[in-house]
Design an enzyme around this catalytic site. Structure first.
Site, PDB file in Angstrom:
ATOM      1  N   CYS A 160     -23.382  19.318 -16.440  1.00 32.71           N
ATOM      2  CA  CYS A 160     -23.701  20.746 -16.358  1.00 32.71           C
ATOM      3  C   CYS A 160     -25.101  20.989 -15.812  1.00 32.71           C
ATOM      4  CB  CYS A 160     -23.553  21.391 -17.726  1.00 32.71           C
ATOM      5  SG  CYS A 160     -24.514  20.576 -18.988  1.00 32.71           S
ATOM      6  N   CYS A 185     -23.322  19.762 -25.586  1.00 31.32           N
ATOM      7  CA  CYS A 185     -24.678  20.270 -25.846  1.00 31.32           C
ATOM      8  C   CYS A 185     -25.221  19.702 -27.159  1.00 31.32           C
ATOM      9  CB  CYS A 185     -24.690  21.795 -25.934  1.00 31.32           C
ATOM     10  SG  CYS A 185     -24.145  22.607 -24.424  1.00 31.32           S
TER      11      CYS A 185
END
Lengths: 141, 213
Positions: free
Chosen positions: A37, A107
């Site tokens: 990402c 994350c």
């Protein structure tokens, strides 16, 4: 995709943003990245060399709301913890606290990695070499 | 075995029928869809030639008057051909397809980015942040200087990818651990390329914004 209230809160009011001076010997720095990402996260921990307790933490993250919230939450989570305790923090704790959806679990993995990298960096400067890295285990979401 | 929709001849899956030359519309891997050997090192000119030649031969316009089954086969073959061309002409996409072809995915064992790479990305993002905060000539020069180093790192990663491709092509890896090493190396370089490509896009966006201001 809707962010949870806790993610939005950390995003709008990130805790402990910033950095410590590079010259500070008691500070360990971990910079970790997620190539999928493009996110990158820097976590710094001030660790008391005698008690080995994390006294303060700072972070700076370039990335999505969940990456910012994960690192912000981690700075709160590790404060006051012994480094051994902090090393044992699992990404699942971050997922649970922030209600991260499956697509954002990476994350939390990144934030867990940042803790380990920062403590590893601190140990390197305190004559306590990290034992050989264990093979990366599968993560649960 | 598949059956030709035109002359009903049974044969192994291929682009066109060995008997009558009609498109077979078989579900081929992307190398076969372009009639190329299954090799990772591809000469761009040969790829262009194969694509244009096959586009003409399989084009649906040529089969406008043919029975529905053959028209459908031509459409399938053309779609597969286009996908093959778009995937294989980009070395990074080709590498990702190679993983897919072997039942692997880039993200399936979440890899750790080397510390130097993460640090480089972080420093670059900080330069970009400075540029956003303050459009000084120094900040602009800083961002441009970062662009050069990211570009250089990307070029180096491209060379590493080409070397990995050459190793796959030179000899089939027979031992399992050798294959695993090659796959690990391929994944590492592809994830590096993905990271740097995103970063380069971020830099260009900021430089463009700064220019427009």
């Amino acid at each position: 995709m809707a962010y949870s209230d806790k993610v939005i809160d950390h995003y709008n009011n990130p805790r402990n943003v910033g950095s410590f001076g590079k010259a500070d010997a008691d500070v360990g720095t971990g910079i970790v990245g997620a190539p999928e990402c493009g996110d990158v996260m820097k976590l710094q921990l001030r660790i008391n060399p005698e008690s080995r307790v994390i006294e303060d933490a700072r972070f700076k993250t370039f990335g999505c709301g969940s990456a910012i919230a994960s690192s912000s939450y981690v700075t709160e989570l590790v404060k006051g913890k012994h480094i051994d305790e902090a090393m044992a923090i699992k990404n699942t704790a971050i997922v649970a606290e922030l209600n991260l959806p499956p697509v954002k679990i990476h994350c939390s993995v990144l934030a867990e990695d940042a803790i380990k990298a920062a403590i590893g960096d601190w140990k390197k400067h305190h004559g306590d070499a990290e034992p050989a890295a264990e093979p990366r285990r599968a993560r649960e979401g | 075995m598949i059956t030709c929709p035109s002359c009903a001849r049974a044969q192994s899956p291929a682009l066109v029928c060995v008997g009558c030359g009609a498109p077979l519309g078989a579900n081929l891997d992307l190398f076969a869809a372009l009639d190329l050997p299954r090799r990772l090192t591809i000469d761009p000119a040969a790829l262009e030639r194969a694509y244009h030649d096959l586009s003409r031969r399989l084009h649906p316009d040529r089969f406008a008057a043919a029975p529905a089954k053959i028209r459908a086969a031509s459409l399938r073959a053309t779609a597969n051909l286009t996908r093959a061309y778009r995937t294989l002409r980009d070395p990074a996409a080709r590498g990702r397809y190679w993983l897919e072809l072997h039942g692997r995915k880039l993200g399936d064992d979440n890899q750790r980015v080397p510390a130097e790479l993460a640090a480089m990305v972080f420093e670059t993002q900080e330069r970009l942040e400075e540029l956003r905060d303050e459009r000084t000539p120094e900040a602009l020069a800083g961002a441009r200087e970062r662009r050069l180093s990211v570009d250089a790192a990307l070029a180096a990663a491209g060379r590493a990818l080409a070397e990995n491709f050459a190793r796959w092509d030179a000899a089939a890896a027979t031992a399992d651990d050798e294959r695993e090493t090659r796959f690990a190396e391929l994944k590492a370089v592809l994830s590096k390329i993905a990271y740097l490509t995103t970063l380069l896009r971020d830099i260009d966006r900021e430089l463009e914004t700064a220019r427009a201001a």
